[in-house]
Design a protein around this motif. Sequence first.
Motif: not given
Length: 290
Positions: A89-91, A95-97, A113-115, A258-263
């Motif tokens: 879920l975190d990966v 990122h959309v939530v 936040e990540g796990p 892979i987690a699409s978290a970079v901005k």
Amino acid sequence: MTTTTGTEQTQTGHTATAAASGNAATAAFAQKNRDGVDSSQERVDTLATELITAVHDVVRKHKVTYAEYDALKGWLIQVGQDGEWPLFLDVWIEHVVEEVANEDREGSKGTIEGPYYVPDAPELPAEATLPMRADERGTELLFQGQVTSVGGAPLSGARIEMWHADDDGLYSQYAPDLPKWNLRGAIIADDGGNFRIRTVQPAPYQIPTDGSCGRLIAAAGWHAWRPAHLHLKVSAPGHQPITTQLYFTGDAHIEDDIASAVKPELVLEPAPSAAGRGNEVMYDFVLGPA
């Protein structure tokens, strides 16, 4: 501390298993969320119905076979047995939530936040070194900045929680043989909202691939890499706390995390340290009103 090639260490030194880290993440999540969430029946009905309907649409659109359905069912069961629901879920979802939850946020950008967050890390003064082993591998890093309000006022005593992986891509309390608070701390900013944190620059790493998430990655032909990053939670009384990650320019996986978290706003540009050892970087946090 010695400088090493982070990618090589990550590829050859990964000793944690998906099951061990996954089960630890699941236990931590269960403790954190033991009281559940107060949501109306109408809200649950709407979200659950639309999610199930979306799955139905995928089945119809792609003519899913019974063999594929059974494979999915078996994989979903195994995700739970591996303790990898927090990782999955975190990966792929968080990122959309985060994007929706913070679309109206003022101030600095947040991300997932990540796990592997752990509360109650040791409190440290405004100028501090994160707890680490005497022989901690990695390039020394001085991370410094200031915490202010959106109006520019320094936030005295702001709390900067910081944690990150070691040079093998492993997190303390989620991998064997690491000291409990290795590379974790809660730094209290000075009267001017300033902080100076010494640590080591983390390496890129792969998320665990020996469990169910790894099997999905292999089956889909994806990669498992996250760019090197620092995790932070920053808070101050009367202001909206922020959870974020900071990355490093030039990392091979900035564009395909892979987690699409970079901005773009979260990418640091380290420079050689003025002290002549390692790198240093400055980053300021701006918190909106609560």
